[in-house]
Design a protein around this motif. Structure first.
Motif, short mmCIF file in Angstrom:
data_model
loop_
_atom_site.label_atom_id
_atom_site.label_comp_id
_atom_site.label_asym_id
_atom_site.label_seq_id
_atom_site.Cartn_x
_atom_site.Cartn_y
_atom_site.Cartn_z
N SER A 1 -0.49 -0.84 6.23
CA SER A 1 -0.71 0.03 5.07
C SER A 1 -2.17 0.45 5.03
O SER A 1 -2.99 0.00 5.82
N LYS B 1 -4.40 -0.40 2.93
CA LYS B 1 -5.29 -1.52 2.68
C LYS B 1 -5.53 -2.35 3.95
O LYS B 1 -6.62 -2.86 4.17
N ASP B 2 -4.50 -2.47 4.78
CA ASP B 2 -4.67 -3.17 6.06
C ASP B 2 -5.73 -2.47 6.90
O ASP B 2 -6.55 -3.11 7.57
N THR C 1 1.12 -6.30 9.14
CA THR C 1 2.03 -7.35 8.66
C THR C 1 3.18 -7.37 9.66
O THR C 1 3.69 -6.32 10.05
N ILE D 1 9.86 -6.46 4.59
CA ILE D 1 10.97 -6.16 3.68
C ILE D 1 11.54 -4.81 4.10
O ILE D 1 10.80 -3.83 4.15
N ASP E 1 4.57 -0.32 -1.26
CA ASP E 1 4.76 1.11 -1.49
C ASP E 1 5.90 1.70 -0.68
O ASP E 1 6.41 2.77 -1.01
N SER E 2 6.25 1.03 0.42
CA SER E 2 7.26 1.64 1.27
C SER E 2 8.07 0.60 2.05
O SER E 2 7.60 -0.53 2.28
P1 ADP Z 1 -1.57 -0.58 -0.04
O1 ADP Z 1 -2.19 -1.02 1.23
O2 ADP Z 1 -1.83 0.87 -0.32
O3 ADP Z 1 -1.83 -1.50 -1.20
P2 ADP Z 1 1.12 -1.73 -0.02
O4 ADP Z 1 1.03 -2.21 -1.44
O5 ADP Z 1 2.40 -1.14 0.43
O6 ADP Z 1 0.03 -0.62 0.26
O7 ADP Z 1 0.74 -2.92 0.98
C1 ADP Z 1 0.16 -4.11 0.57
C2 ADP Z 1 0.33 -5.17 1.65
O8 ADP Z 1 1.73 -5.43 1.85
C3 ADP Z 1 -0.20 -4.77 3.03
O9 ADP Z 1 -0.81 -5.89 3.63
C4 ADP Z 1 1.03 -4.36 3.82
O10 ADP Z 1 0.92 -4.65 5.20
C5 ADP Z 1 2.12 -5.18 3.18
N1 ADP Z 1 3.39 -4.44 3.13
C6 ADP Z 1 3.59 -3.14 2.82
N2 ADP Z 1 4.89 -2.79 2.89
C7 ADP Z 1 5.56 -3.91 3.26
C8 ADP Z 1 6.94 -4.21 3.52
N3 ADP Z 1 7.91 -3.29 3.41
N4 ADP Z 1 7.26 -5.47 3.89
C9 ADP Z 1 6.28 -6.43 4.02
N5 ADP Z 1 4.98 -6.21 3.80
C10 ADP Z 1 4.60 -4.97 3.42
#
Ligand code: ADP
Length: 213
Positions: A125, A127-128, A149, A155, A176-177
């Motif tokens: 994502s 943030k990563d 991740t 998920i 978010d996705s």
């Molecule tokens: P952002 O980085 O904009 O906050 P997310 O809230 O989607 O976006 O991601 C937060 C964390 O959760 C990140 O470390 C990401 O790798 C992880 N993540 C995002 N989507 C999923 C998913 N579907 N399943 C598992 N981990 C996720």
């Protein structure tokens, strides 16, 4: 919160049916002092919404469903595949720099990482990516596989899952996705083939289209 706006007359009809049902359209019309024809559109709306049931020769009866149940019914019947977006994928060996460029070009907030055969390995994502760039490493050399991740902690959702269930997963796991996947058997092991992307934007778009806008 009232999800479905009912007119005063529709509220009155519901009340009459709740108290006197089963009741014929003719009898409802009499109680409201209007013609049967004038009542027809309201009865059509209330039965279509599932708030009233209608049985021939018996009349209208109250189904006990609340407007809230109707919304749950609608969202529970729309499948992920009807609203999903195209998945944007990179390989695990791609650099963080290239993954960020792809995110910009494709205008996505989450990128899926797949194997050579197209199976889900992980996701990264925004943030990563930020974390990776703040780590002080050379993002031109750092593989995205190091910062993503990884499976089995992803998920996912499925093409025939309801958007309601998928939306619950987004909320529950605070992401978010979700990758939309099909389970396939590959060399005796279950793998996920990525076929789509389900995001908060899909839900927002559905929300607006359900309102007829
Ligand atoms: P952002 O980085 O904009 O906050 P997310 O809230 O989607 O976006 O991601 C937060 C964390 O959760 C990140 O470390 C990401 O790798 C992880 N993540 C995002 N989507 C999923 C998913 N579907 N399943 C598992 N981990 C996720």
């Amino acid at each position: 919160m009232n999800y479905i706006e009912l007119t005063k007359r529709q509220e009155k009809i519901l009340e009459i049916v709740r108290n006197h049902g089963p009741i014929t359209g003719e009898e409802i019309a009499q109680k409201l002092n209007i013609s049967r024809a004038a009542l027809r559109p309201d009865l059509a709306i209330l039965t279509m919404a599932g708030l009233l049931g209608a049985r021939p020769r018996v009349g209208y009866y109250y189904t006990g469903r609340e407007p809230r149940d109707v919304i749950a019914g609608v969202l529970g019947n729309i499948r992920v595949q009807e609203v999903q977006s195209r998945p944007i994928v990179v390989r695990e060996t791609s650099t963080v720099y290239d993954a960020i460029v792809t995110m910009f070009i494709e205008d996505v907030g989450t990128i899926f990482v797949v194997s050579e055969e197209g199976f889900l390995e992980g996701l990264a994502s925004r943030k990563d990516m930020l974390k990776a760039t703040m780590g002080g490493k050379d993002i031109n050399k750092l593989p995205v596989g190091v910062v993503m991740t990884r499976m089995p902690n992803i998920i996912v959702t499925y093409p025939d899952e309801s958007v309601l269930r998928a939306a619950e997963k987004l909320i529950h796991h605070q992401v978010d996705s979700l990758p939309v996947v099909e389970t396939v058997l590959h060399e005796g092991r279950e793998k996920y083939r990525v076929v789509g992307r389900f995001t908060k934007t899909n839900i927002t778009r559905l929300f607006v289209s359900l309102a007829g806008k």
